[in-house]
Design an enzyme around this catalytic site. Structure first.
Site, PDB file in Angstrom:
ATOM      1  N   TYR A   1     125.415  29.360 -41.171  1.00 54.66           N
ATOM      2  CA  TYR A   1     125.396  28.068 -40.464  1.00 54.66           C
ATOM      3  C   TYR A   1     124.579  27.045 -41.251  1.00 54.66           C
ATOM      4  O   TYR A   1     125.036  25.924 -41.498  1.00 54.66           O
ATOM      5  CB  TYR A   1     124.791  28.301 -39.077  1.00 54.66           C
TER       6      TYR A   1
ATOM      7  N   ASP B   1     139.286  19.066 -27.714  1.00 51.15           N
ATOM      8  CA  ASP B   1     138.680  20.374 -27.972  1.00 51.15           C
ATOM      9  C   ASP B   1     139.838  21.337 -28.192  1.00 51.15           C
ATOM     10  O   ASP B   1     140.944  21.091 -27.708  1.00 51.15           O
ATOM     11  CB  ASP B   1     137.846  20.829 -26.765  1.00 51.15           C
TER      12      ASP B   1
ATOM     13  N   LYS C   1     125.794  23.647 -43.085  1.00 46.84           N
ATOM     14  CA  LYS C   1     125.271  22.319 -42.720  1.00 46.84           C
ATOM     15  C   LYS C   1     124.718  21.608 -43.958  1.00 46.84           C
ATOM     16  O   LYS C   1     124.906  20.401 -44.117  1.00 46.84           O
ATOM     17  CB  LYS C   1     124.186  22.447 -41.645  1.00 46.84           C
TER      18      LYS C   1
ATOM     19  N   GLY D   1     135.590  18.603 -30.417  1.00 48.09           N
ATOM     20  CA  GLY D   1     134.654  19.635 -29.942  1.00 48.09           C
ATOM     21  C   GLY D   1     133.869  19.111 -28.753  1.00 48.09           C
ATOM     22  O   GLY D   1     132.698  19.448 -28.555  1.00 48.09           O
TER      23      GLY D   1
ATOM     24  N   GLY E   1     131.783  21.295 -25.676  1.00 48.80           N
ATOM     25  CA  GLY E   1     130.597  22.119 -25.874  1.00 48.80           C
ATOM     26  C   GLY E   1     129.344  21.541 -25.247  1.00 48.80           C
ATOM     27  O   GLY E   1     129.389  20.564 -24.489  1.00 48.80           O
ATOM     28  N   GLN E   2     128.199  22.155 -25.604  1.00 45.80           N
ATOM     29  CA  GLN E   2     126.918  21.763 -24.989  1.00 45.80           C
ATOM     30  C   GLN E   2     126.618  20.284 -25.232  1.00 45.80           C
ATOM     31  O   GLN E   2     126.275  19.547 -24.316  1.00 45.80           O
ATOM     32  CB  GLN E   2     125.778  22.617 -25.559  1.00 45.80           C
ATOM     33  N   LEU E   3     126.734  19.845 -26.468  1.00 50.91           N
ATOM     34  CA  LEU E   3     126.448  18.448 -26.789  1.00 50.91           C
ATOM     35  C   LEU E   3     127.581  17.522 -26.342  1.00 50.91           C
ATOM     36  O   LEU E   3     127.345  16.484 -25.717  1.00 50.91           O
ATOM     37  CB  LEU E   3     126.228  18.315 -28.308  1.00 50.91           C
TER      38      LEU E   3
END
Ligand code: NAD
Length: 320
Positions: free
Chosen positions: A142, A34, A146, A8, A11-13
């Site tokens: 979500y 990804d 988590k 992944g 993505g943003q992170l």
């Protein structure tokens, strides 16, 4: 030599964390992956492969063929997007993590990083300085995924000795990558609007306080956690982590110090309810004690840094 697989990564992170890992450990030590092949152009500084984390056979092949020793598993569907696709979010957030944990156990991966979130807390958790062990009743798919994921991580550590480490990130704010469907995304978008000379419409109300963190602090915390000696990692679910806490009105004010005419209007939508169920601020004293975590950025410092670098990064015209 460590061989680090990032899942992944686009993505943003991942965009920023993968670069930091390549800078720290060497570009030949990092493989970005990804399921979107289109993000491959971001990874000029390390190898890239397409990987869907739900495909355990392909994950196993990469781990075996590349001699992977560490996995950073970032792929997930975030809070706001998850509420639109609850079953899909559950499938990816749980199924992906279980594939990673299984492969880590079977192939003796040295260390795994998996991010959790402040979304594990819920409407009946303590709101201010929410402690590590606060009551948790997440009410988004979500947050539920988590919280379950944290317990799976602890289970694989206790039962199989998988050295999996985790942080409950607050909302992450950076200027080098765009957010992917979370409830704190407004705090990234607002900088783009301010720098671009546009009015900002905020999907949260003006006094909604949320825990946030500048991306550099998040990267720093992640690398620090992963470098810490195994015996100092005493929390095997996920560590509370805090940077700063502010409301939309306060971030607007911090931007007006640089752009006095910058305007905001408030049109709260379904994300307001998610934000209202989360803490205002987080107590991260255990992370500070266990592995000497210390954030560097407050709101003023973050805003000054972003308005300095964002225009050049996105080629915005400041005189617009
Ligand atoms: P993002 O949505 O920006 O990126 C997720 C990446 O995962 C995307 O590039 C996407 O293409 C990829 N992906 C999706 N499904 C995949 C699959 N099946 N296989 C492989 N890749 C897949 O998310 P982000 O903001 O970078 O978040 C990364 C992690 O950090 C997530 O676990 C998220 O829950 C956690 N986190 C993020 C924040 C935040 O504010 N951004 C806060 C708390 C926790």
């Amino acid at each position: 030599m460590s061989k680090i697989l990032v899942i992944g990564a686009g993505g943003q992170l991942g965009t920023e964390l993968t670069k930091a890992l390549a800078d720290k450990y060497g570009k030949s030590s990092v493989i970005a992956t990804d399921f979107q092949a289109s993000v491959s152009s971001k990874f000029v500084y390390c190898a890239f492969q397409t990987l869907n984390v739900m495909d355990k056979d392909s994950l196993t092949s990469i781990v075996k063929n590349e001699g992977v020793t560490q996995i950073y598993h970032l792929a997930a569907i975030l809070s706001a997007l998850g509420e639109k696709n609850p079953v899909q979010a559950w499938d990816l957030n749980m199924g992906g993590l279980l594939n990673v944990l299984e492969v880590a156990r079977d192939h003796k991966i040295e260390k795994v990083f998996w991010p959790s979130s402040i979304a594990v807390f819920g409407p009946n958790s303590d709101k201010d300085q929410t402690p590590q062990k606060a009551f948790k009743d997440p009410n988004t798919v979500y947050g539920i995924s988590k919280l379950a994921g944290e317990h799976w991580c602890e289970y694989y550590f206790n039962k199989f000795g998988v050295d999996v480490r985790s942080l409950r990130y607050p909302g992450l704010i950076g200027y080098k990558s765009l957010p992917g469907g979370g409830t704190t995304d407004y705090a990234v978008d607002i900088y783009h609007k301010a720098v671009n000379g546009q009015k900002f419409t905020c999907f949260l109300s003006k006094d909604t306080y949320l825990p946030m963190m500048y991306m550099d602090d998040a990267i720093h915390a992640t690398l620090q956690l992963m470098e810490a000696p195994k015996e100092s990692i005493k929390i095997r679910t996920s560590y509370n982590l805090a940077g700063m806490s502010f409301s939309p009105a306060e971030i607007h004010q911090s931007l007006q110090a640089h752009y006095p005419d910058f305007e905001i209007e408030y049109q709260p939508d379904f994300r307001q309810q998610i934000a209202d169920s989360w803490p205002n601020s987080i107590d991260d004293s255990i992370a500070k004690e266990d592995w000497q975590w210390q954030p560097q950025f407050d709101l003023k410092a973050m805003t000054a840094t972003i308005v300095k670098h964002l225009p050049a990064f996105f080629n915005y015209n400041q005189d617009k």
